[in-house]
Design a protein around this motif. Structure first.
Motif, PDB file in Angstrom:
ATOM      1  N   ALA B  22     -64.915  41.023  28.734  1.00 39.40           N
ATOM      2  CA  ALA B  22     -65.927  41.183  29.778  1.00 39.40           C
ATOM      3  C   ALA B  22     -66.212  39.840  30.450  1.00 39.40           C
ATOM      4  N   LEU B  23     -66.231  38.773  29.632  1.00 40.50           N
ATOM      5  CA  LEU B  23     -66.474  37.431  30.174  1.00 40.50           C
ATOM      6  C   LEU B  23     -65.395  37.063  31.198  1.00 40.50           C
ATOM      7  N   LEU B  25     -63.458  39.174  32.806  1.00 42.82           N
ATOM      8  CA  LEU B  25     -63.580  40.054  33.972  1.00 42.82           C
ATOM      9  C   LEU B  25     -64.573  39.449  34.954  1.00 42.82           C
ATOM     10  N   LYS B  26     -65.660  38.881  34.397  1.00 45.17           N
ATOM     11  CA  LYS B  26     -66.673  38.237  35.237  1.00 45.17           C
ATOM     12  C   LYS B  26     -66.097  36.996  35.932  1.00 45.17           C
ATOM     13  N   TYR B  27     -65.390  36.139  35.147  1.00 36.97           N
ATOM     14  CA  TYR B  27     -64.727  34.968  35.739  1.00 36.97           C
ATOM     15  C   TYR B  27     -63.783  35.402  36.867  1.00 36.97           C
ATOM     16  N   ALA B  29     -63.785  38.236  38.563  1.00 35.78           N
ATOM     17  CA  ALA B  29     -64.493  38.848  39.686  1.00 35.78           C
ATOM     18  C   ALA B  29     -64.995  37.776  40.644  1.00 35.78           C
ATOM     19  N   GLU B  30     -65.392  36.614  40.075  1.00 38.46           N
ATOM     20  CA  GLU B  30     -65.913  35.549  40.931  1.00 38.46           C
ATOM     21  C   GLU B  30     -64.806  34.859  41.712  1.00 38.46           C
ATOM     22  N   LEU B  45     -58.754  37.601  35.717  1.00 39.39           N
ATOM     23  CA  LEU B  45     -59.031  39.036  35.721  1.00 39.39           C
ATOM     24  C   LEU B  45     -58.002  39.780  34.864  1.00 39.39           C
ATOM     25  N   TYR B  52     -59.502  43.551  27.125  1.00 38.33           N
ATOM     26  CA  TYR B  52     -60.220  44.825  27.073  1.00 38.33           C
ATOM     27  C   TYR B  52     -59.344  45.920  26.479  1.00 38.33           C
ATOM     28  N   TYR B  72     -70.001  53.205  15.292  1.00 38.34           N
ATOM     29  CA  TYR B  72     -70.756  53.046  16.543  1.00 38.34           C
ATOM     30  C   TYR B  72     -71.796  51.930  16.467  1.00 38.34           C
ATOM     31  N   SER B  78     -71.371  44.312  20.433  1.00 38.31           N
ATOM     32  CA  SER B  78     -70.767  43.652  21.593  1.00 38.31           C
ATOM     33  C   SER B  78     -71.841  43.270  22.618  1.00 38.31           C
ATOM     34  N   TYR B  79     -72.933  44.039  22.695  1.00 35.68           N
ATOM     35  CA  TYR B  79     -74.003  43.704  23.642  1.00 35.68           C
ATOM     36  C   TYR B  79     -74.671  42.387  23.257  1.00 35.68           C
ATOM     37  N   ILE B  82     -72.149  39.573  24.179  1.00 39.53           N
ATOM     38  CA  ILE B  82     -72.148  39.373  25.636  1.00 39.53           C
ATOM     39  C   ILE B  82     -73.358  38.553  26.060  1.00 39.53           C
ATOM     40  N   SER B  86     -73.124  34.961  27.773  1.00 39.86           N
ATOM     41  CA  SER B  86     -73.709  34.786  29.111  1.00 39.86           C
ATOM     42  C   SER B  86     -74.605  33.557  29.147  1.00 39.86           C
ATOM     43  N   LEU B  89     -71.953  30.290  28.240  1.00 43.23           N
ATOM     44  CA  LEU B  89     -70.838  29.954  29.122  1.00 43.23           C
ATOM     45  C   LEU B  89     -71.099  30.255  30.595  1.00 43.23           C
TER      46      LEU B  89
END
Lengths: 138, 116
Positions: B22-23, B25-27, B29-30, B45, B52, B72, B78-79, B82, B86, B89
């Motif tokens: 996810a990190l 994906l964020k990098y 996306a920017e 990406l 993922y 579960y 993972s939350y 994250i 966030s 980093l």
């Protein structure tokens, strides 16, 4: 400090919500597609599976684009809404039991995402967000 | 069915890999711009997508060897990862409402696991 975006546009949150709805729909189609699965060329005529993959792809694209317009610590937890959709869809269309545990879980996730939305800095209007930042630093 | 210890380990690893996915994906996306239509094909990406997919594979293998009610609640870690990534980093800030939300989601995902 660095170049990363430190505010989240409400539209980014809404589009992530849309992406989770699509993800759940994709999973529903997968479920239908794997019900009577036969390996081989038939896979390419299994429209449930193909549709499921297509929707998954669209959902992933929406998700990544949304990430550009907001904080990861806000947008990522919103993805947990897919649990909510999956449980509702399974109950409505697959006749699966919605136990009290599941109900409680679904409610808590909705509550949690609401809290995170409440705690996020809005990206609408630069003045408003500057104010939010300066208040945060005080 | 009981949950094999290695299934718990696999899910734990999957949450770490998924969080870094996810990190990235964020990098990635920017790095995307409207000017360059092909900018979505950037290495960050693609690396994020790869992580993922890898975490999903780990999770699916674990699911074959364990119960949802056990796995579960672990997934929902993972939350937490994250949120920490966030802060560390991406320089994002957490606050009371965000931690409250994460806690509610953690509990919610666990309850869904228990109810399955």
């Amino acid at each position: 400090m660095n170049v990363h975006i430190h505010k989240t546009h409400p539209l980014a949150i809404i589009s992530v919500m849309l992406a989770t709805l699509l993800t759940a729909t994709g999973q529903f189609l997968f479920k239908l597609g794997t019900a009577n699965l036969t390996l081989g060329w038939d896979l390419f005529q299994n429209w449930y599976l193909i549709g499921g993959f297509a929707i998954y792809g669209i959902s992933a694209a929406i998700l990544v684009i949304s990430l550009k317009y907001g904080e990861l610590s806000v947008l990522y937890p919103v993805i947990s809404l897919s649990f909510v959709w999956v449980n509702i869809i399974s109950f409505e269309f697959l006749g699966e039991e919605l136990t009290s545990f599941k109900w409680a879980g679904v409610s808590l996730i909705i509550l949690g995402v609401t809290c995170i939305g409440f705690g996020s800095k809005s990206g609408i209007g630069d003045d408003a967000s500057k104010m939010a930042v300066s208040q945060g630093e005080q | 069915m009981t949950t094999a210890p290695f299934a718990i380990g696999l899910v734990l690893i999957a949450t770490f890999i998924g969080a870094f996915g996810a990190l990235f994906l964020k990098y990635g996306a920017e790095k995307m711009t409207r000017k360059s239509k092909l900018s979505f094909l950037n290495t960050r990406l693609l690396f994020g997508i790869m992580l993922y997919v890898l975490s999903s594979v780990f999770f699916l293998i674990a699911l074959k060897n364990g119960e949802l009610s056990v796995l579960y609640p672990i997934t929902s870690l993972s939350y937490v990862w994250i949120s920490l990534l966030s802060i560390k980093l991406l320089g994002e800030k957490m606050n009371f409402f965000k931690w409250l939300g994460i806690s509610a989601i953690l509990l919610g995902v666990s309850l869904i696991g228990f109810g399955s």
